[in-house]
Design a protein around this motif. Structure first.
Motif, short mmCIF file in Angstrom:
data_model
loop_
_atom_site.label_atom_id
_atom_site.label_comp_id
_atom_site.label_asym_id
_atom_site.label_seq_id
_atom_site.Cartn_x
_atom_site.Cartn_y
_atom_site.Cartn_z
N TYR A 88 42.47 34.91 32.29
CA TYR A 88 41.93 36.15 31.73
C TYR A 88 41.33 35.91 30.35
O TYR A 88 40.22 36.36 30.04
N TYR A 89 42.04 35.18 29.49
CA TYR A 89 41.54 34.92 28.15
C TYR A 89 40.26 34.09 28.20
O TYR A 89 39.34 34.29 27.40
N GLY A 90 40.22 33.16 29.14
CA GLY A 90 39.01 32.35 29.29
C GLY A 90 37.83 33.17 29.74
O GLY A 90 36.71 33.05 29.22
N LEU A 91 38.06 34.06 30.71
CA LEU A 91 36.98 34.93 31.19
C LEU A 91 36.53 35.89 30.10
O LEU A 91 35.33 36.18 29.96
N GLU A 92 37.48 36.38 29.31
CA GLU A 92 37.13 37.27 28.22
C GLU A 92 36.20 36.57 27.23
O GLU A 92 35.22 37.15 26.75
N PHE A 169 33.03 32.34 41.55
CA PHE A 169 32.67 33.74 41.69
C PHE A 169 31.45 34.07 40.83
O PHE A 169 31.10 33.32 39.92
N HIS A 170 30.86 35.24 41.09
CA HIS A 170 29.97 35.84 40.10
C HIS A 170 30.85 36.35 38.97
O HIS A 170 31.89 36.98 39.21
N PHE A 171 30.41 36.11 37.74
CA PHE A 171 31.26 36.43 36.59
C PHE A 171 31.70 37.89 36.59
O PHE A 171 32.88 38.20 36.37
N GLY A 172 30.77 38.81 36.80
CA GLY A 172 31.10 40.22 36.73
C GLY A 172 32.18 40.63 37.71
O GLY A 172 33.06 41.45 37.38
N GLU A 173 32.15 40.06 38.90
CA GLU A 173 33.13 40.42 39.94
C GLU A 173 34.53 39.93 39.60
O GLU A 173 35.50 40.68 39.72
N ILE A 174 34.64 38.67 39.18
CA ILE A 174 35.98 38.13 38.94
C ILE A 174 36.58 38.69 37.65
O ILE A 174 37.79 38.97 37.57
N PHE A 175 35.75 38.91 36.63
CA PHE A 175 36.29 39.49 35.40
C PHE A 175 36.78 40.91 35.64
O PHE A 175 37.82 41.33 35.11
N GLU A 179 40.56 42.33 34.90
CA GLU A 179 40.79 43.53 34.09
C GLU A 179 41.61 44.57 34.86
O GLU A 179 42.49 45.22 34.29
N MET A 180 41.30 44.72 36.17
CA MET A 180 42.07 45.65 36.99
C MET A 180 43.53 45.22 37.07
O MET A 180 44.45 46.05 36.97
N ALA A 181 43.76 43.92 37.25
CA ALA A 181 45.13 43.42 37.34
C ALA A 181 45.88 43.65 36.03
O ALA A 181 47.08 43.95 36.02
N ARG A 182 45.16 43.52 34.94
CA ARG A 182 45.79 43.75 33.62
C ARG A 182 46.23 45.21 33.50
O ARG A 182 47.32 45.50 33.01
N GLU A 183 45.39 46.13 33.95
CA GLU A 183 45.72 47.55 33.91
C GLU A 183 46.86 47.89 34.87
O GLU A 183 47.71 48.73 34.56
N ASP A 184 46.89 47.20 36.02
CA ASP A 184 47.91 47.48 37.04
C ASP A 184 49.21 46.71 36.82
O ASP A 184 50.18 46.91 37.55
N LEU A 194 44.62 36.85 43.63
CA LEU A 194 44.16 38.10 43.06
C LEU A 194 43.19 38.80 44.01
O LEU A 194 43.29 40.01 44.25
N CYS A 195 42.25 38.02 44.56
CA CYS A 195 41.30 38.60 45.52
C CYS A 195 42.03 39.18 46.73
O CYS A 195 41.67 40.25 47.24
N SER A 196 43.06 38.49 47.18
CA SER A 196 43.83 38.96 48.33
C SER A 196 44.52 40.29 48.02
O SER A 196 44.53 41.20 48.86
N LEU A 197 45.07 40.41 46.83
CA LEU A 197 45.76 41.64 46.45
C LEU A 197 44.81 42.84 46.45
O LEU A 197 45.20 43.95 46.83
N TYR A 198 43.57 42.61 46.06
CA TYR A 198 42.59 43.69 46.01
C TYR A 198 41.68 43.73 47.24
O TYR A 198 40.66 44.41 47.25
N LYS A 199 42.09 43.00 48.29
CA LYS A 199 41.40 43.03 49.58
C LYS A 199 39.92 42.63 49.47
O LYS A 199 39.05 43.17 50.16
N VAL A 200 39.64 41.65 48.62
CA VAL A 200 38.27 41.15 48.48
C VAL A 200 38.02 40.07 49.54
O VAL A 200 38.79 39.09 49.60
N PRO A 201 37.00 40.18 50.37
CA PRO A 201 36.70 39.12 51.33
C PRO A 201 36.40 37.80 50.61
O PRO A 201 35.73 37.79 49.57
N MET A 202 36.90 36.71 51.17
CA MET A 202 36.72 35.41 50.54
C MET A 202 36.09 34.41 51.51
O MET A 202 36.36 34.45 52.71
N HIS A 203 35.28 33.52 50.96
CA HIS A 203 34.65 32.46 51.76
C HIS A 203 35.30 31.12 51.42
O HIS A 203 35.49 30.78 50.25
N MET A 204 35.65 30.36 52.44
CA MET A 204 36.34 29.09 52.25
C MET A 204 35.35 27.93 52.21
O MET A 204 34.45 27.84 53.02
#
Length: 238
Positions: A88-92, A169-175, A179-184, A194-204
């Motif tokens: 998070y600090y790195g993305l910030e 990731f695209h920066f805007g999406e992962i940041f 931020e959502m995880a920080r609030e939650d 993190l993507c799994s918790l928020y039900k974000v589809p992922m490509h392997m």
């Protein structure tokens, strides 16, 4: 172009090293973190790097970057109490250098056995699918246990994979997710969790072989053996 976020904030307690964090341990006179950074430094599609580091070792790292000619580092920031916080600090910090559509590859500082091709595959997958999670097939059966006593089930091995890095990731999406995880109030193992918790589809994206994370003493010796075998193959063609 793309940027890399390298997190090297761990203290390496499991390495039993009293003098240095694991990312600063040397192999053939060069620190592990430098082996990792060189992959991104030399990749033509990477135009910037942000590093998250233990606060007390930032000046040491700056000296190493100068010594080994690592020029793409935009800034170094202090790590957090957990890997989740460090990312998070790195993305910030990357907000200063990234637009929301820029591609960011998140990678462990102690995972040096990647290559140019894997970085390229991650970047291409983000362009096509929106993200990329590096993974490799499991080599043994995986069991699931809910109470740490009884086996709940044994999933089919051919459906099981291990999440590795980079995770991209695209920066805007992962940041936004961090931020959502920080609030939650959520703390996650890595970005794929993190993507799994928020039900974000992922490509392997399939990992390179031996993409190990150096966490314990045995990992360091395995890394050294693999690295030396790779060097011998290049020199002698064996």
């Amino acid at each position: 172009m793309a940027k890399a976020l390298i997190f090297a904030g761990g203290t390496g307690r499991r390495m039993n090293s009293c003098s240095k964090p694991k990312q600063f341990l040397e192999m053939h006179g060069k620190p592990i973190i430098i082996y990792t950074l060189e992959h991104f430094e030399y990749h033509e599609e990477i135009d910037g790097i942000v590093i998250v580091c233990i606060k007390e070792w930032i000046e040491e790292l700056k000296g190493l970057l100068n010594r080994y000619g690592i020029t793409k580092v935009l800034n170094i920031v202090s790590g957090g109490d957990t890997g989740h916080d460090s990312i998070y600090y790195g993305l910030e910090e990357m907000r200063k250098f990234c637009s929301k559509d820029d591609i960011v590859l998140i990678h462990d500082g102690v995972r040096p056995l990647i290559n140019e091709e894997l970085i390229s595959k991650n970047i291409e997958a983000v362009k096509r699918y929106g993200n990329a999670i590096t993974a490799e097939p499991v080599r043994e059966s995986v069991i699931r246990c809910e109470d740490k006593k009884s086996i709940t089930d044994v999933p089919p091995r051919d459906q099981m994979f291990v999440a590795k890095a980079p995770q991209s990731f695209h920066f805007g999406e992962i940041f936004k997710l961090y931020e959502m995880a920080r609030e939650d109030g959520w703390k996650t193992i890595d970005s794929s969790h993190l993507c799994s918790l928020y039900k974000v589809p992922m490509h392997m994206v399939m990992s390179t072989k031996n993409n190990i994370k150096i966490t314990e003493p045995a990992d360091f010796y395995i890394y050294r053996a693999i690295y030396e075998a790779m060097e011998n193959q290049q020199i002698f063609g064996v």
